[in-house]
Design a protein around this motif. Sequence first.
Motif, PDB file in Angstrom:
ATOM      1  N   PHE A 275       0.851  -1.161   0.070  1.00 13.60           N
ATOM      2  CA  PHE A 275       0.000   0.014  -0.045  1.00 13.60           C
ATOM      3  C   PHE A 275       0.773   1.200  -0.044  1.00 13.60           C
ATOM      4  CE2 PHE A 275      -2.938  -3.232   1.207  1.00 13.60           C
ATOM      5  CZ  PHE A 275      -4.405  -2.787   0.884  1.00 13.60           C
ATOM      6  N   ARG A 276       1.765   1.368   0.774  1.00 15.25           N
ATOM      7  CA  ARG A 276       2.669   2.474   0.596  1.00 15.25           C
ATOM      8  C   ARG A 276       3.367   2.502  -0.822  1.00 15.25           C
ATOM      9  NH1 ARG A 276       2.361   6.245   2.683  1.00 15.25           N
ATOM     10  NH2 ARG A 276       2.408   5.676   4.835  1.00 15.25           N
ATOM     11  N   GLU A 277       3.734   1.754  -1.407  1.00 16.08           N
ATOM     12  CA  GLU A 277       4.391   1.976  -2.792  1.00 16.08           C
ATOM     13  C   GLU A 277       3.288   2.373  -3.757  1.00 16.08           C
ATOM     14  OE1 GLU A 277       6.374  -0.862  -6.349  1.00 16.08           O
ATOM     15  OE2 GLU A 277       5.725  -1.796  -4.383  1.00 16.08           O
ATOM     16  N   ALA A 278       2.255   2.133  -3.363  1.00 15.53           N
ATOM     17  CA  ALA A 278       0.995   2.504  -4.422  1.00 15.53           C
ATOM     18  C   ALA A 278       0.519   3.826  -4.178  1.00 15.53           C
ATOM     19  CB  ALA A 278      -0.260   1.248  -4.284  1.00 15.53           C
ATOM     20  N   LEU A 279       0.596   4.069  -2.805  1.00 12.52           N
ATOM     21  CA  LEU A 279       0.047   5.481  -2.372  1.00 12.52           C
ATOM     22  C   LEU A 279       1.024   6.560  -2.104  1.00 12.52           C
ATOM     23  CD1 LEU A 279      -2.745   4.102   0.336  1.00 12.52           C
ATOM     24  CD2 LEU A 279      -3.075   4.881  -1.959  1.00 12.52           C
ATOM     25  N   GLY A 280       2.149   6.415  -2.322  1.00 12.70           N
ATOM     26  CA  GLY A 280       3.033   7.252  -2.089  1.00 12.70           C
ATOM     27  C   GLY A 280       4.047   7.412  -0.656  1.00 12.70           C
ATOM     28  N   ASP A 281       4.956   8.443  -0.601  1.00  9.99           N
ATOM     29  CA  ASP A 281       5.561   8.388   0.368  1.00  9.99           C
ATOM     30  C   ASP A 281       4.821   9.005   1.613  1.00  9.99           C
ATOM     31  OD1 ASP A 281       7.761   7.260  -0.967  1.00  9.99           O
ATOM     32  OD2 ASP A 281       8.685   8.984  -1.340  1.00  9.99           O
ATOM     33  N   SER A 282       4.045   9.678   1.451  1.00  7.92           N
ATOM     34  CA  SER A 282       3.310  10.595   2.765  1.00  7.92           C
ATOM     35  C   SER A 282       1.923  10.247   3.120  1.00  7.92           C
ATOM     36  CB  SER A 282       3.742  11.971   2.411  1.00  7.92           C
ATOM     37  OG  SER A 282       2.964  12.342   1.250  1.00  7.92           O
ATOM     38  N   PHE A 283       1.321   9.509   2.199  1.00  2.79           N
ATOM     39  CA  PHE A 283       0.069   9.439   2.506  1.00  2.79           C
ATOM     40  C   PHE A 283      -0.460   8.439   3.909  1.00  2.79           C
ATOM     41  CE2 PHE A 283      -4.178   7.292   2.560  1.00  2.79           C
ATOM     42  CZ  PHE A 283      -5.166   8.329   2.480  1.00  2.79           C
ATOM     43  N   PRO A 284      -1.224   8.981   4.857  1.00  5.13           N
ATOM     44  CA  PRO A 284      -1.227   8.509   6.118  1.00  5.13           C
ATOM     45  C   PRO A 284      -1.988   7.026   6.299  1.00  5.13           C
ATOM     46  CG  PRO A 284      -2.111  10.647   6.092  1.00  5.13           C
ATOM     47  CD  PRO A 284      -2.011  10.192   4.745  1.00  5.13           C
ATOM     48  N   ILE A 285      -1.072   6.013   6.544  1.00  9.47           N
ATOM     49  CA  ILE A 285      -1.661   4.616   6.633  1.00  9.47           C
ATOM     50  C   ILE A 285      -1.468   4.184   7.970  1.00  9.47           C
ATOM     51  CG2 ILE A 285      -1.414   2.264   5.894  1.00  9.47           C
ATOM     52  CD1 ILE A 285      -0.110   3.362   3.373  1.00  9.47           C
ATOM     53  N   PHE A 286      -2.782   3.684   8.853  1.00 11.55           N
ATOM     54  CA  PHE A 286      -2.445   3.076   9.704  1.00 11.55           C
ATOM     55  C   PHE A 286      -2.653   1.350   9.460  1.00 11.55           C
ATOM     56  CE2 PHE A 286      -4.593   7.010  10.998  1.00 11.55           C
ATOM     57  CZ  PHE A 286      -4.454   7.201  12.508  1.00 11.55           C
ATOM     58  N   VAL A 287      -1.991   0.730  10.565  1.00  9.90           N
ATOM     59  CA  VAL A 287      -1.980  -0.901  10.623  1.00  9.90           C
ATOM     60  C   VAL A 287      -2.229  -1.304  11.828  1.00  9.90           C
ATOM     61  CG1 VAL A 287      -0.253  -0.938   8.815  1.00  9.90           C
ATOM     62  CG2 VAL A 287       0.223  -0.938  11.008  1.00  9.90           C
ATOM     63  N   ALA A 288      -3.115  -2.193  11.891  1.00  7.05           N
ATOM     64  CA  ALA A 288      -3.542  -3.136  13.361  1.00  7.05           C
ATOM     65  C   ALA A 288      -3.434  -4.423  12.963  1.00  7.05           C
ATOM     66  CB  ALA A 288      -4.899  -2.618  13.600  1.00  7.05           C
ATOM     67  N   GLY A 289      -3.165  -5.092  14.358  1.00  4.93           N
ATOM     68  CA  GLY A 289      -3.086  -6.509  14.238  1.00  4.93           C
ATOM     69  C   GLY A 289      -1.943  -7.138  14.873  1.00  4.93           C
ATOM     70  N   GLY A 290      -1.876  -7.803  16.155  1.00  7.36           N
ATOM     71  CA  GLY A 290      -0.769  -8.417  16.655  1.00  7.36           C
ATOM     72  C   GLY A 290       0.327  -7.654  17.017  1.00  7.36           C
ATOM     73  N   ILE A 291      -0.002  -6.343  17.146  1.00  6.97           N
ATOM     74  CA  ILE A 291       1.227  -5.587  17.633  1.00  6.97           C
ATOM     75  C   ILE A 291       1.113  -5.376  19.037  1.00  6.97           C
ATOM     76  CG2 ILE A 291       2.113  -3.192  17.320  1.00  6.97           C
ATOM     77  CD1 ILE A 291       0.271  -3.028  14.797  1.00  6.97           C
ATOM     78  N   PHE A 292       2.372  -6.098  19.537  1.00  8.75           N
ATOM     79  CA  PHE A 292       2.385  -6.108  21.010  1.00  8.75           C
ATOM     80  C   PHE A 292       3.741  -5.641  21.758  1.00  8.75           C
ATOM     81  CE2 PHE A 292       3.741 -10.421  19.400  1.00  8.75           C
ATOM     82  CZ  PHE A 292       4.977 -10.598  20.235  1.00  8.75           C
TER      83      PHE A 292
END
Length: 366
Positions: A275-292
Amino acid sequence: MKNSNLFSPFIFPNGKRVKNRISVAPMTNMLSADNGEVSELDIQWLQRFKGGGFGTVITPASYVSKSGQGWPNQLGIHDDSLQSGLNTLGNALLSEDGLNIVQIAHNGGRSPSSVTGEQPLSASSYSLDLPDFEQPKALSVNDINEIKQNYVSAAVRAYRAGFDGVELHFANGYLITQFLSTTTNLRQDMYGGNLENRARYAREIVQACRTKLPDDFLIGARLSPEGDGLDIDEAIITSQWLVNDGLDFIHLSQLEAAAPATKYAEQKNPVVSYFREALGDSFPIFVAGGIFSGEIASGLIDAGASFVALGRTAIGNPDWPLLIKQSLQPTPYPYKSKELLEKGAPQEIIDYCNNYIPFLGVISEE
């Protein structure tokens, strides 16, 4: 400082600023009143995370219409009579260096008749081999337009309540996912068939919300990048369309955010990198799941995420950002009920974890 990338501020393209890259993920809690009104427990539960150093707090899914309610005591945002309580919640979460966001949703085929009093509604009428499955009724075009307006009205209520933005829940098998998925969308009209048609409803909702809200009010969308009837490349294209429609951020919902994309497992890259590659360097992306851990969180920022959103981990560690900043180890899950009660978690949260999501292993036996 180790994990220092988690604590750098972030400025959204519309000028909104937040102190760090750590967010509370939207988590079901069943703390609201029977009619969906904000309760004192709602406020206390979310304030714990604000006080624990989370830069962004995202509320549990709030239903945009009665037909889209998914469970008892769900937070509601479907009626003007709820505005006063929403105002109180928005004010309680207000912060100069933080963000408060309301997730708004329609559960579609996952809105049981025992809760709504009517047959579930979805993209199509379909059958799934699931316990207690209720076959949904296909939405008419008039129904589609009405629920779209429900989303707009809900977003306007969030704005009036002083929130910084809304997150449109387009993930986790709820209504908009049911339109995006080839498994549940069997329509033959302008809302079914190819990806352009299946994504049409999501795009119309974003466009309609954007026209009714000021530019400095954030509009984001939570997406499931992979899953039953969902393809990561289609999800990426959909996200690009939604950005063009006025979306301010994307939130990727996964069980394990650091895991490689199923479709491209041999490449061993986390989903967010595509998604980062497709949306460019600065577009805000949140990620969730299994982050401890701080290491996992920091690694995801390095892989392309703008923010990490914590769910299970935050339940037992409402001060997780403060712990990580001090290089202290958070309490791992599964948690003991006594531990959660001592940390201020209400009994209702423990009951929900035990009764509705035991497969996630949040709580162990005493």
